[in-house]
Design an enzyme around this catalytic site. Structure first.
Site, PDB file in Angstrom:
ATOM      1  N   MET A 188       0.847  -1.199   0.000  1.00 19.04           N
ATOM      2  CA  MET A 188       0.000   0.000   0.000  1.00 19.04           C
ATOM      3  C   MET A 188       0.886   1.255   0.000  1.00 19.04           C
ATOM      4  O   MET A 188       1.029   1.892  -1.011  1.00 19.04           O
ATOM      5  CB  MET A 188      -0.895  -0.037   1.231  1.00 19.04           C
ATOM      6  CG  MET A 188      -2.219   0.634   1.005  1.00 19.04           C
ATOM      7  SD  MET A 188      -3.253   0.467   2.467  1.00 19.04           S
ATOM      8  CE  MET A 188      -4.751   1.214   1.895  1.00 19.04           C
ATOM      9  N   CYS A 189       1.515   1.574   1.117  1.00 19.21           N
ATOM     10  CA  CYS A 189       2.429   2.705   1.277  1.00 19.21           C
ATOM     11  C   CYS A 189       1.716   4.056   1.250  1.00 19.21           C
ATOM     12  O   CYS A 189       0.689   4.206   0.610  1.00 19.21           O
ATOM     13  CB  CYS A 189       3.535   2.735   0.226  1.00 19.21           C
ATOM     14  SG  CYS A 189       4.631   1.329   0.319  1.00 19.21           S
ATOM     15  N   GLY A 190       2.293   4.988   1.966  1.00 16.29           N
ATOM     16  CA  GLY A 190       1.756   6.346   1.990  1.00 16.29           C
ATOM     17  C   GLY A 190       2.861   7.334   1.684  1.00 16.29           C
ATOM     18  O   GLY A 190       4.022   7.108   2.023  1.00 16.29           O
ATOM     19  N   ARG A 230      -1.373   3.184   6.184  1.00 14.34           N
ATOM     20  CA  ARG A 230      -0.992   2.773   4.831  1.00 14.34           C
ATOM     21  C   ARG A 230       0.381   2.116   4.797  1.00 14.34           C
ATOM     22  O   ARG A 230       0.725   1.450   3.807  1.00 14.34           O
ATOM     23  CB  ARG A 230      -0.966   3.988   3.883  1.00 14.34           C
ATOM     24  CG  ARG A 230      -2.293   4.633   3.638  1.00 14.34           C
ATOM     25  CD  ARG A 230      -2.189   5.675   2.537  1.00 14.34           C
ATOM     26  NE  ARG A 230      -1.884   5.055   1.257  1.00 14.34           N
ATOM     27  CZ  ARG A 230      -2.811   4.620   0.401  1.00 14.34           C
ATOM     28  NH1 ARG A 230      -4.069   4.760   0.677  1.00 14.34           N
ATOM     29  NH2 ARG A 230      -2.451   4.058  -0.734  1.00 14.34           N
ATOM     30  N   THR A 266       5.499   6.301   4.294  1.00 14.74           N
ATOM     31  CA  THR A 266       5.213   5.242   5.260  1.00 14.74           C
ATOM     32  C   THR A 266       5.143   3.945   4.466  1.00 14.74           C
ATOM     33  O   THR A 266       4.478   3.896   3.436  1.00 14.74           O
ATOM     34  CB  THR A 266       3.885   5.480   5.998  1.00 14.74           C
ATOM     35  OG1 THR A 266       2.806   5.440   5.066  1.00 14.74           O
ATOM     36  CG2 THR A 266       3.889   6.827   6.725  1.00 14.74           C
TER      37      THR A 266
END
Lengths: 229, 298
Positions: free
Chosen positions: B1-3, B32, B148
């Site tokens: 996902m990652c932010g 995330r 993130t």
């Protein structure tokens, strides 16, 4: 008139309370405070209640909605009203991508812009966007109507089935098998009813819209079309 | 996902708030990417000096290590430490010497960034904890980028966290996944670009570094990447004075931007922007696919 403050109550509690409501509930007017972009706010409601959300929401707000009227006083993240069955969702700000995805019924109104893939795989929902929509909108739209006051991005209506698209502004490009079609009287009447339902009857001119629909050449596999796949 | 979050400040009176705002923006993206977090901050430069940021595993006496490096480099070198990282202010010609010294005397250490203004802080852990450990909130600067991480392509390690820096004052964060990173990594290494990890995103950073080294502007390098990188991505890229955004042609990964007279901001989700001043009246939009967005300080 329940007021739920998501700064104090968990999202899970809110959604559990909303999802428990039946058709005969007396608690018909809900207000949600401090949604702060949380995901899945008021998803899965199945009751004729009205829910006002005071602020921006995250993904899948009002997903699977049945009968409820949901007003978002802010912007909405990805997939607002995804797979909604009936009722009304009104986003007063912008909507992120995949607004109204796979929706089967009801009306989704976006006062601002909706981004990519608006109405992807729509199956009966009506979507009215008062701003513009992003690329690949109405991809594989099967039925329902989409009305756009502004512009549409690239590949509008790619692989479209029977969804009907009305766009007032320029379209950056049509997707495979999507073509412009004539606006006949029945379409003008249909469009007017949709404008009426979204509170815009008379504020925009039906005559300024153009209609787009399926050329019906990609419905079934045809070896002559192999290059188009 | 990652932010991803990014903030490019236009109004200098907002510069003291950069760290605080970026930490707040990042905080709402914890879910995330709960594995690790990183921050690239463009802070003050010292005229006539460069900066090198390096990290060492927890348990290393980073102040002692940085002190030994300063002694080895000699006169004029200054060090400051934060949590597991040290920032060394040194003569520009000493950057390569410092890298060599670390490789020889502290192989457990990793160079995070080098340049005039860029400092990178990244660590494994919940993003809020990482921001606190480095005290990101108190940092002033002109622009910053954070990430993130929810790992997909490589291990959850400090060095696998974003941002990645493969050139002076350049950094990149990535949300997505790049399929042809192995073959590209081989080609880029052969072309003399330093790549430290097995991470796909570092290859994207290195690709841009190589293109810019060969004379392309950042905008041209990003446009070239649309042809050469196979996969899906949203990139936010920082240079000494610039800030850039690119999404792949399908725009798989979420991205939302806001601009006012005082700043340009990027985030994976709108909620991350809600802490910014005057967000209610900001111009908010989702960047178009395959379109390079770029802002620069004069």
């Amino acid at each position: 008139m329940p007021v739920v403050d998501l700064a104090k109550t968990s999202l899970r509690e809110l959604n559990a309370a909303l999802q428990k409501l039946g058709a005969d509930t007396n608690e018909t007017s809900w207000t949600v405070l401090n949604p702060s972009g949380e995901h899945a706010v008021a998803a899965g409601v199945d009751a004729p209640v009205s829910i006002t959300i005071d602020g921006p929401v995250g993904y899948f707000c009002g997903g699977m909605n049945k009968h409820a009227t949901i007003v978002v006083d802010g912007s909405a993240g990805q997939g607002v009203g995804e797979n909604m069955m009936s009722g009304l969702i009104h986003v007063k700000g912008d909507a992120s991508q995949s607004a109204g995805a796979t929706g089967r019924g009801g009306l989704l109104i976006v006062d601002g812009n909706a981004s990519a893939r608006c109405g992807i795989s729509m199956k009966g929902i009506d979507i009215v966007v008062k701003g513009s929509i992003g690329h690949l909108s109405a991809f594989m739209g099967q039925s329902g109507r989409m009305v756009v006051f502004g512009e549409a991005g690239e590949a509008l209506g790619d692989s479209l089935y029977e969804a009907r698209l009305y766009v007032r502004g320029p379209v950056a490009g049509l997707g495979a098998d999507c073509i412009e079609k004539a606006m006949r009287e029945e379409h003008r009447a249909e469009l007017y009813r949709l404008l009426e339902a979204s509170g815009e009857a008379g504020t925009v001119d039906v005559g300024e819209f153009r209609r787009y629909g399926s050329a019906r050449k990609l419905y079934n596999f045809n070896i002559d079309n192999v290059d188009a796949y | 996902m990652c932010g991803i979050a990014g903030l490019f400040i236009k109004d200098p009176t907002l510069e003291p708030e950069l760290g605080r705002l970026l930490a707040q923006m990042t905080s709402s993206l914890c879910s995330r990417g709960p594995d690790s977090a990183g921050f690239a901050i463009y802070r003050d430069s010292t005229p006539g000096f460069s900066k090198l940021t390096f990290s060492a595993p927890e348990g290393t006496d980073i102040a002692e290590l940085a002190g030994r490096l300063a002694d080895a480099l000699g006169h004029g070198t200054r060090v400051a430490t934060r949590h597991t990282h040290a920032v060394v202010t040194l003569a520009p010609q000493d950057v390569a010497r410092a890298e060599d010294w670390l490789a020889a005397h502290a192989p457990q250490a990793t160079v995070m960034s080098a340049g005039n203004r860029l400092e990178i802080y990244k660590e494994v852990g919940y993003p809020d904890d990482v921001a606190k450990a480095f005290d990101i909130a108190e940092m002033a600067g002109t622009h910053g980028i954070s990430h993130t991480r929810m790992a997909t392509e490589s291990a959850v390690t400090t060095n696998g966290a974003h941002p990645f820096s493969t050139g002076a004052d350049q950094c990149l964060v990535h949300n997505g996944s790049i399929s042809n990173h192995s073959s590209l990594r081989r080609e880029l290494k052969r072309d003399g670009i330093t790549i430290r990890t097995e991470n796909d995103s570092e290859v994207a950073a290195a690709y841009l570094t190589k293109k810019m080294r060969d004379g392309e502007t950042l905008g041209e390098a990003l446009t070239s990447s649309l042809d050469d990188l196979d996969g899906f991505f949203t990139f936010v890229v920082g240079t000494e004075n610039g800030f850039s955004v690119l999404r792949d042609p399908i725009a798989c990964k979420p991205a939302v931007m806001a601009e006012t007279d005082r700043y340009v901001a990027f985030a994976s989700e709108f909620k991350s922007l809600t802490c910014l001043p005057d967000i209610a009246t900001a111009r908010v939009w989702e960047p178009k696919p395959a379109t390079v967005y770029f802002w620069e300080h004069a």
